[in-house]
Write a protein that holds these residues in place. Structure first.
Motif, short mmCIF file in Angstrom:
data_model
loop_
_atom_site.label_atom_id
_atom_site.label_comp_id
_atom_site.label_asym_id
_atom_site.label_seq_id
_atom_site.Cartn_x
_atom_site.Cartn_y
_atom_site.Cartn_z
N LEU A 276 0.82 -1.31 0.28
CA LEU A 276 0.11 -0.09 0.09
C LEU A 276 0.83 1.36 -0.09
O LEU A 276 0.65 2.38 -0.72
CB LEU A 276 -1.01 -0.04 1.12
CG LEU A 276 -1.99 0.89 1.25
CD1 LEU A 276 -3.03 0.61 0.18
CD2 LEU A 276 -3.00 0.85 2.52
N GLY A 277 1.99 1.06 0.89
CA GLY A 277 2.99 2.50 0.73
C GLY A 277 3.52 2.84 -0.62
O GLY A 277 3.73 3.82 -1.00
N ASP A 278 3.90 1.65 -1.42
CA ASP A 278 4.18 1.90 -2.58
C ASP A 278 3.43 2.59 -3.90
O ASP A 278 3.54 3.18 -4.84
CB ASP A 278 4.33 0.44 -3.65
CG ASP A 278 5.59 -0.18 -2.98
OD1 ASP A 278 6.72 0.51 -2.47
OD2 ASP A 278 5.86 -1.34 -3.07
N ARG A 279 1.98 2.51 -3.27
CA ARG A 279 0.83 3.02 -4.09
C ARG A 279 0.39 4.33 -3.60
O ARG A 279 0.12 5.34 -4.48
CB ARG A 279 -0.28 2.21 -4.13
CG ARG A 279 -0.22 1.15 -5.26
CD ARG A 279 -0.72 -0.41 -5.00
NE ARG A 279 -0.26 -1.04 -5.97
CZ ARG A 279 0.82 -1.98 -5.99
NH1 ARG A 279 1.66 -1.69 -5.08
NH2 ARG A 279 1.23 -2.72 -7.17
N ILE A 280 0.26 4.53 -2.37
CA ILE A 280 -0.13 5.95 -1.62
C ILE A 280 1.00 6.76 -0.99
O ILE A 280 0.56 7.79 -0.50
CB ILE A 280 -1.59 5.79 -0.70
CG1 ILE A 280 -1.04 4.97 0.49
CG2 ILE A 280 -2.62 4.81 -1.57
CD1 ILE A 280 -2.16 4.90 1.69
N GLY A 281 2.15 6.10 -0.97
CA GLY A 281 3.17 6.98 -0.29
C GLY A 281 3.37 6.32 1.09
O GLY A 281 2.54 6.01 1.83
N ALA A 282 4.78 5.97 1.21
CA ALA A 282 5.22 5.47 2.83
C ALA A 282 4.95 6.24 3.79
O ALA A 282 4.85 6.06 4.90
CB ALA A 282 6.71 5.16 2.58
N LYS A 283 5.21 7.70 3.54
CA LYS A 283 5.16 8.61 4.51
C LYS A 283 3.73 8.39 5.06
O LYS A 283 3.37 8.46 6.48
CB LYS A 283 5.10 10.03 4.36
CG LYS A 283 5.42 11.04 5.37
CD LYS A 283 5.67 12.54 4.79
CE LYS A 283 4.68 13.08 3.90
NZ LYS A 283 4.93 14.28 3.50
N THR A 284 2.71 8.50 4.35
CA THR A 284 1.37 8.43 5.00
C THR A 284 0.94 7.10 5.67
O THR A 284 0.54 7.15 6.73
CB THR A 284 0.41 8.20 3.67
OG1 THR A 284 0.57 9.55 2.93
CG2 THR A 284 -1.16 8.21 4.25
N ILE A 285 1.73 5.88 5.25
CA ILE A 285 1.37 4.65 5.82
C ILE A 285 2.35 4.83 7.34
O ILE A 285 1.88 4.21 8.10
CB ILE A 285 1.88 3.51 5.12
CG1 ILE A 285 1.17 3.11 3.85
CG2 ILE A 285 2.13 2.17 5.97
CD1 ILE A 285 -0.28 3.10 4.30
N LEU A 286 3.46 5.34 7.17
CA LEU A 286 4.03 5.63 8.43
C LEU A 286 3.32 6.19 9.61
O LEU A 286 3.25 5.93 10.72
CB LEU A 286 5.51 6.36 8.38
CG LEU A 286 6.28 6.54 9.64
CD1 LEU A 286 6.82 5.35 10.04
CD2 LEU A 286 7.44 7.26 9.05
N ILE A 287 2.79 7.32 9.25
CA ILE A 287 2.05 8.38 10.24
C ILE A 287 0.88 7.51 10.64
O ILE A 287 0.50 7.64 11.93
CB ILE A 287 1.81 9.74 9.41
CG1 ILE A 287 2.78 10.22 9.33
CG2 ILE A 287 0.79 10.31 10.32
CD1 ILE A 287 2.70 11.71 8.21
N ILE A 288 0.19 6.97 9.89
CA ILE A 288 -1.15 6.18 10.41
C ILE A 288 -0.56 4.82 11.17
O ILE A 288 -1.49 4.80 12.20
CB ILE A 288 -1.66 5.69 9.22
CG1 ILE A 288 -2.56 6.61 8.10
CG2 ILE A 288 -3.21 4.42 9.45
CD1 ILE A 288 -3.30 6.21 6.89
N SER A 289 0.32 4.19 10.95
CA SER A 289 0.85 3.31 11.78
C SER A 289 1.54 3.66 13.29
O SER A 289 1.19 3.16 14.24
CB SER A 289 1.84 2.67 11.03
OG SER A 289 1.64 2.01 9.69
N LEU A 290 1.91 4.88 13.24
CA LEU A 290 2.42 5.49 14.44
C LEU A 290 1.14 5.78 15.44
O LEU A 290 1.11 5.51 16.53
CB LEU A 290 3.05 6.84 14.23
CG LEU A 290 4.69 6.43 13.71
CD1 LEU A 290 5.23 8.08 13.48
CD2 LEU A 290 5.49 5.95 14.96
N ALA A 291 0.13 6.51 14.64
CA ALA A 291 -1.10 6.85 15.58
C ALA A 291 -1.74 5.63 16.00
O ALA A 291 -2.22 5.48 17.11
CB ALA A 291 -1.82 7.75 14.49
#
Length: 406
Positions: A276-291
């Motif tokens: 999913l990070g390859d498609r919508i951006g790794a930064k977005t996945i990182l922030i969602i995962s942290l929260a």
């Protein structure tokens, strides 16, 4: 099959064997100190468990940049084998420890020669197409996580059946098998003559060259804070399970299951979140995962049974699957070619520093706050990290910051 896929498959299994071996001791470390090594006071056990757990990461923090530099010069595979065979030998020696000091010294030695997983990450990252990096990092992480699932569970079951010391011998054997498998199957395209002719850069100089890329110090700090928050309650988890379980019957098994269930959801979600990070951006996945990880720590502090704790730990693992693999993907995307091993070496040091500080601080705070307070502390740190990650990476990726974030 393409070479990068072969390497990924073999190192997935290698990571599985190494991490299953390493985590077999997690469910019973505090119990091992209590029953076999003569410690009795609960706070004393918590402090020693934190120190012993952290000792491996203290020396790893110091030595990982050295191994990363040597990897860029001599190749990643040789570093992989050095670490695997060395850790196998040291792990067997841990089974002969008779005092807490012996175990502490051997954990420190293990940290000096450790680095199988960072070397595997570096090797896979160097051979994987950048457009598949998120998938590769998530898949590789899932191999280690599969080991984290079975390691504590099998370790807890065998500890209840055979006692604690045989687990160290089994662990050493698993690491030896992982090293042999990598030696035979993994292929690396590495030009040693060209690497030898390249200008030799000191560790400090190499760090200075990387740190000017604005995203790199941000990612290293994120790694440190993630590991600190995740590891601060871990050394005391067996004692918390004992409190909730209410009996010592099958205690090591239940402690292992609590660790395994987080690894199960982590393994399932790491490749998915990487894809999913390859498609919508790794930064977005990182922030969602942290929260999400921050939120899932809170109810653990208020669990009233092992069953409740298992549910919350499973949900925590769903979000954890998007943490370290995403950081690795972002790190590779923003590191110049030829400096991958150095960057992952420094990232491994940041991880080791967080792994070291987390259990030590957790052990020291266990007296006044208990493990419940440590869960809440982890939640606060991860939530603050999510906010800081959003602002820091957006600022680092601005047009005036040089290289843009992938």
């Amino acid at each position: 099959m393409q070479r990068w896929k072969v390497n990924l498959a073999v190192l997935w299994f290698g990571n599985f064997l190494v991490m299953s071996g390493m985590t077999m001791i997690t469910p019973f470390l505090a119990l091992y100190l209590k029953t076999d090594l003569g410690l009795t006071n609960e706070h004393e056990i918590g402090v020693w468990a934190g120190l012993i757990f952290a000792a491996n990461f203290a020396t790893s923090f110091l030595f990982q940049p050295i191994w990363g530099r040597l990897s860029d010069r001599y190749g990643r595979k040789i570093m992989l084998l050095r670490s695997g065979f060395g850790m196998a030998f040291v792990m067997v020696l841990m089974g002969f420890a008779t005092t807490a000091w012996h175990l502490l010294a051997l954990r420190m030695l293990n940290g000096v020669i450790s680095g199988f997983q960072p070397a595997a990450v570096s090797l896979v990252s160097a051979s994987t197409p950048k457009e598949r990096m998120g998938f590769a990092m998530g898949t590789l992480q899932s191999g280690g996580t599969a080991g984290v699932i079975l390691g504590p569970l099998l370790g807890g079951m065998m500890a209840d059946t055979f006692g604690f010391r045989p687990i160290f011998y089994i662990t050493g054997t698993l690491m030896f098998l992982a090293s042999v498998l990598s030696w035979v199957m993994v292929k690396e395209k590495f030009d040693r003559s060209a690497a030898a002719k390249a200008p030799q850069v000191s560790i400090i100089k190499g760090f200075q060259e990387l740190i000017v890329i604005r995203q790199i110090p941000v990612l290293l700090t994120i790694t440190l804070l993630i590991q600190f928050a995740m590891l601060s309650p871990m050394a005391l988890m067996p004692l918390y399970v004992e409190k909730l379980h209410g009996t010592t019957h099958n205690l090591a098994f239940w402690a292992g299951l609590v660790g395994a269930v987080t690894g199960l959801s982590n393994m399932l979600f790491s490749p998915l979140l990487g894809w999913l990070g390859d498609r919508i951006g790794a930064k977005t996945i990182l922030i969602i995962s942290l929260a999400g990880s921050a939120v899932m720590f809170v109810p653990q502090a208020f669990s009233t049974s092992v069953g409740e704790l298992l549910v919350y730990r499973f949900l925590l693992g769903c979000f954890m699957g998007g943490l370290i693999p995403t950081v690795n993907s972002l790190l590779r995307a923003n590191t110049p070619d030829g400096m991958e091993s150095r960057a992952f070496g420094f990232n491994s040091s940041a991880m080791s520093l967080g792994n070291m500080l987390g259990p030590v601080v957790g052990g020291l705070l266990s007296g006044p706050f208990g493990i419940e307070g440590l869960f809440l502390l982890s939640a606060v740190l991860l939530l603050a990290n999510a906010v800081w990650t959003f602002t820091a990476l957006r600022r680092a990726a601005s047009p005036n910051a040089g290289r843009r974030l992938a």
